[in-house]
Write a protein that holds these residues in place. Structure first.
Motif, PDB file in Angstrom:
ATOM      1  N   THR A 160      31.326  36.864  50.026  1.00 41.21           N
ATOM      2  CA  THR A 160      32.543  36.291  49.465  1.00 41.21           C
ATOM      3  C   THR A 160      32.338  34.805  49.219  1.00 41.21           C
ATOM      4  O   THR A 160      31.866  34.084  50.091  1.00 41.21           O
ATOM      5  CB  THR A 160      33.736  36.490  50.417  1.00 41.21           C
ATOM      6  OG1 THR A 160      33.992  37.887  50.539  1.00 41.21           O
ATOM      7  CG2 THR A 160      34.982  35.813  49.879  1.00 41.21           C
ATOM      8  N   ASP A 168      37.851  32.538  47.310  1.00 42.19           N
ATOM      9  CA  ASP A 168      38.238  33.843  46.788  1.00 42.19           C
ATOM     10  C   ASP A 168      39.405  34.381  47.599  1.00 42.19           C
ATOM     11  O   ASP A 168      39.227  34.972  48.660  1.00 42.19           O
ATOM     12  CB  ASP A 168      37.055  34.807  46.845  1.00 42.19           C
ATOM     13  CG  ASP A 168      37.376  36.167  46.211  1.00 42.19           C
ATOM     14  OD1 ASP A 168      38.530  36.360  45.781  1.00 42.19           O
ATOM     15  OD2 ASP A 168      36.485  37.020  46.152  1.00 42.19           O
ATOM     16  N   THR A 223      41.739  36.573  46.398  1.00 36.83           N
ATOM     17  CA  THR A 223      42.277  37.655  45.581  1.00 36.83           C
ATOM     18  C   THR A 223      43.370  38.445  46.309  1.00 36.83           C
ATOM     19  O   THR A 223      43.132  39.018  47.359  1.00 36.83           O
ATOM     20  CB  THR A 223      41.146  38.626  45.181  1.00 36.83           C
ATOM     21  OG1 THR A 223      40.113  37.890  44.526  1.00 36.83           O
ATOM     22  CG2 THR A 223      41.667  39.711  44.266  1.00 36.83           C
ATOM     23  N   ASN A 224      44.566  38.455  45.728  1.00 33.14           N
ATOM     24  CA  ASN A 224      45.693  39.230  46.260  1.00 33.14           C
ATOM     25  C   ASN A 224      45.946  38.961  47.746  1.00 33.14           C
ATOM     26  O   ASN A 224      46.439  39.831  48.471  1.00 33.14           O
ATOM     27  CB  ASN A 224      45.453  40.727  46.065  1.00 33.14           C
ATOM     28  CG  ASN A 224      45.319  41.089  44.599  1.00 33.14           C
ATOM     29  OD1 ASN A 224      46.118  40.675  43.770  1.00 33.14           O
ATOM     30  ND2 ASN A 224      44.289  41.858  44.271  1.00 33.14           N
ATOM     31  N   ARG A 264      35.904  45.243  49.036  1.00 32.26           N
ATOM     32  CA  ARG A 264      36.779  45.735  47.978  1.00 32.26           C
ATOM     33  C   ARG A 264      36.857  47.252  47.984  1.00 32.26           C
ATOM     34  O   ARG A 264      35.866  47.951  48.180  1.00 32.26           O
ATOM     35  CB  ARG A 264      36.271  45.274  46.616  1.00 32.26           C
ATOM     36  CG  ARG A 264      36.303  43.777  46.389  1.00 32.26           C
ATOM     37  CD  ARG A 264      37.694  43.190  46.617  1.00 32.26           C
ATOM     38  NE  ARG A 264      37.925  41.979  45.876  1.00 32.26           N
ATOM     39  CZ  ARG A 264      37.430  40.800  46.183  1.00 32.26           C
ATOM     40  NH1 ARG A 264      36.654  40.688  47.224  1.00 32.26           N
ATOM     41  NH2 ARG A 264      37.714  39.740  45.465  1.00 32.26           N
ATOM     42  N   GLY A 298      40.019  50.326  43.720  1.00 35.45           N
ATOM     43  CA  GLY A 298      40.856  49.671  42.726  1.00 35.45           C
ATOM     44  C   GLY A 298      40.685  48.171  42.676  1.00 35.45           C
ATOM     45  O   GLY A 298      41.423  47.486  41.959  1.00 35.45           O
ATOM     46  N   GLY A 299      39.726  47.644  43.432  1.00 37.67           N
ATOM     47  CA  GLY A 299      39.511  46.197  43.461  1.00 37.67           C
ATOM     48  C   GLY A 299      40.302  45.469  44.520  1.00 37.67           C
ATOM     49  O   GLY A 299      40.151  44.255  44.692  1.00 37.67           O
ATOM     50  N   GLN A 300      41.149  46.169  45.259  1.00 32.59           N
ATOM     51  CA  GLN A 300      41.955  45.546  46.289  1.00 32.59           C
ATOM     52  C   GLN A 300      41.123  45.304  47.550  1.00 32.59           C
ATOM     53  O   GLN A 300      40.362  46.183  47.977  1.00 32.59           O
ATOM     54  CB  GLN A 300      43.153  46.433  46.647  1.00 32.59           C
ATOM     55  CG  GLN A 300      44.113  46.666  45.505  1.00 32.59           C
ATOM     56  CD  GLN A 300      44.869  45.407  45.126  1.00 32.59           C
ATOM     57  OE1 GLN A 300      45.264  44.647  45.980  1.00 32.59           O
ATOM     58  NE2 GLN A 300      45.057  45.188  43.834  1.00 32.59           N
ATOM     59  N   ASP A 303      30.598  47.796  50.347  1.00 31.88           N
ATOM     60  CA  ASP A 303      30.769  47.795  48.899  1.00 31.88           C
ATOM     61  C   ASP A 303      29.700  46.976  48.188  1.00 31.88           C
ATOM     62  O   ASP A 303      29.647  46.974  46.953  1.00 31.88           O
ATOM     63  CB  ASP A 303      32.154  47.271  48.534  1.00 31.88           C
ATOM     64  CG  ASP A 303      32.406  45.860  49.062  1.00 31.88           C
ATOM     65  OD1 ASP A 303      31.950  45.563  50.190  1.00 31.88           O
ATOM     66  OD2 ASP A 303      33.055  45.064  48.372  1.00 31.88           O
ATOM     67  N   ARG A 345      35.031  51.087  47.235  1.00 31.81           N
ATOM     68  CA  ARG A 345      34.322  50.914  45.984  1.00 31.81           C
ATOM     69  C   ARG A 345      32.829  50.954  46.245  1.00 31.81           C
ATOM     70  O   ARG A 345      32.335  50.302  47.152  1.00 31.81           O
ATOM     71  CB  ARG A 345      34.702  49.566  45.341  1.00 31.81           C
ATOM     72  CG  ARG A 345      34.041  49.351  43.981  1.00 31.81           C
ATOM     73  CD  ARG A 345      34.645  48.191  43.242  1.00 31.81           C
ATOM     74  NE  ARG A 345      34.363  46.912  43.877  1.00 31.81           N
ATOM     75  CZ  ARG A 345      34.733  45.740  43.360  1.00 31.81           C
ATOM     76  NH1 ARG A 345      35.455  45.708  42.250  1.00 31.81           N
ATOM     77  NH2 ARG A 345      34.451  44.620  43.984  1.00 31.81           N
ATOM     78  N   ALA A 386      30.534  47.465  42.572  1.00 31.16           N
ATOM     79  CA  ALA A 386      30.755  46.103  43.013  1.00 31.16           C
ATOM     80  C   ALA A 386      29.818  45.126  42.323  1.00 31.16           C
ATOM     81  O   ALA A 386      30.132  43.953  42.166  1.00 31.16           O
ATOM     82  CB  ALA A 386      30.569  46.024  44.529  1.00 31.16           C
TER      83      ALA A 386
END
Length: 356
Positions: free
Chosen positions: A66, A70, A72-73, A96, A99-101, A310, A349, A354
């Motif tokens: 990472t 970063d 993300t969400n 991840r 769905g990328g979450q 991932d 994932r 990835a």
């Protein structure tokens, strides 16, 4: 002298990973020298207070694979002390899902305003994407268990994290339940990490918030709650009835770890060096825990690693660079029980996705 010599050799050669210091301390307690060991620990750890300065860079968590920034969400940043440090309170996204979450987030905070060099690392696991497993060690809690005291092969491809469990059972009145059997009887009033058969975890006061049901997969009890109703419980600095271990260990500036659950059901693991019991409780409540419990303490006992299944070819890392344990500790048999976090079936994932 024969009996002490034989038992010491047995302690040093017993199956499962454990440090020389831990094996020696355990043997001394077995020989009836527990009060002496406790007194020495109190003398040492209470006389080495941390600095009131910037923390060491090695105390700040590192998230494998990472990039800094970063988020993300990520959840909202955590409250911080004045003079916020770069990255303090900001959640970094971890592994991840399809769905990328992200399945987990990591951050750090400073929970002791009188000792600003003290850092608590925090990992939050999303209950939607993750499941928790309690795995017995070769010596704790004793008995025969199916996992072989290590992360089973069936879980390794989806492994997200491993981390230590609680005190040795002779040092806590709590119990242990897993794999359909009771290792140590469960006791009402104890802080309890409860896992249901879907892998969802909860931190609860046993007998008030949870009890044994057909849907219970595992329970690990340790001492009493240190956070309840979103706040540190009263009495942590005094430990009047020994609810949180031996007298004065709450004042020790030492490695500590804890678990909490927030209002959204995320599981929170907290660990850091030179934490008092009050600082640990502050870290859990600041991270959003509505209920929290202490796990194990001292160097070599606090052990947490992050994995990135991932990402192809990625290696596990300890939660912080200064954590004095191997990142792959629980991939081989260990003397102590521990926890493993995995991605839910079908949620992860793949490494090829990835990389794109």
């Amino acid at each position: 002298m024969i009996y002490p010599a034989v038992t010491y050799v047995q302690a040093l050669t017993a199956p499962g990973a454990a440090t020389f210091t831990a094996r020696t301390a355990d043997w001394a307690r077995q020989m009836g020298a527990g009060p002496v060991v406790n007194a020495l620990e109190n003398w040492y750890y209470t006389r080495h207070p941390p600095r009131n300065s910037a923390p060491d860079a090695n105390a700040v968590p590192v998230v494998p694979g990472t990039r800094a920034g970063d988020t993300t969400n990520a959840p909202a940043p955590l409250p911080t002390l004045p003079g916020v440090l770069a990255g303090e309170g900001a959640w970094l996204a971890g592994a991840r899902m399809a769905g990328g979450q992200p399945a987990d987030y990591t951050t750090f905070l400073r929970p002791d305003p009188d000792h600003t060099s003290v850092v608590a690392a925090v990992v939050a696991f999303e209950r939607k994407w993750t499941g928790l497993h309690l795995i017995a060690g070769t010596k704790e809690p004793g008995g025969h268990w199916p996992e072989g005291a290590q992360v089973p092969d069936a879980l390794r491809s989806s492994l997200l994290a491993t981390f230590n469990s609680g005190f040795k059972f002779r040092d806590t009145p709590g119990g242990f339940y897993a794999d359909g059997q009771t290792g140590i009887p469960l006791k009402n009033g104890m802080a309890s990490l409860v896992i249901d058969k879907s892998g969802v975890a909860n931190v609860a006061l046993w007998g008030r918030d949870a009890q044994l049901t057909p849907d219970t997969a595992a329970v690990r009890q340790n001492l009493e709650l240190i956070v309840d109703g979103g706040r540190p419980v009263p009495g942590l600095s005094g430990n009047p009835a020994g609810q949180w271990g031996s007298a004065k260990n709450q004042f020790q500036f030492t490695w500590r770890s804890g678990l909490g659950v927030d209002a959204q059901g995320k599981l929170l693991y907290v660990a850091g060096d030179q934490l008092t019991l009050t600082a640990l409780a502050n870290a859990l409540s600041t991270a959003g825990a509505v209920r929290g419990m202490e796990l194990d303490i001292h160097g070599g006992m606090v052990s947490a690693s992050l994995f990135r299944p991932d990402l192809a070819g990625s290696a596990p890392t300890t939660l912080t660079p200064d954590m004095p344990t191997a990142a792959d500790r629980y991939l081989s048999a260990d003397q102590r029980d521990f926890f493993a976090v995995t991605a839910r079936s079908g949620a992860l994932r793949g490494p090829s996705a990835a990389a794109r």
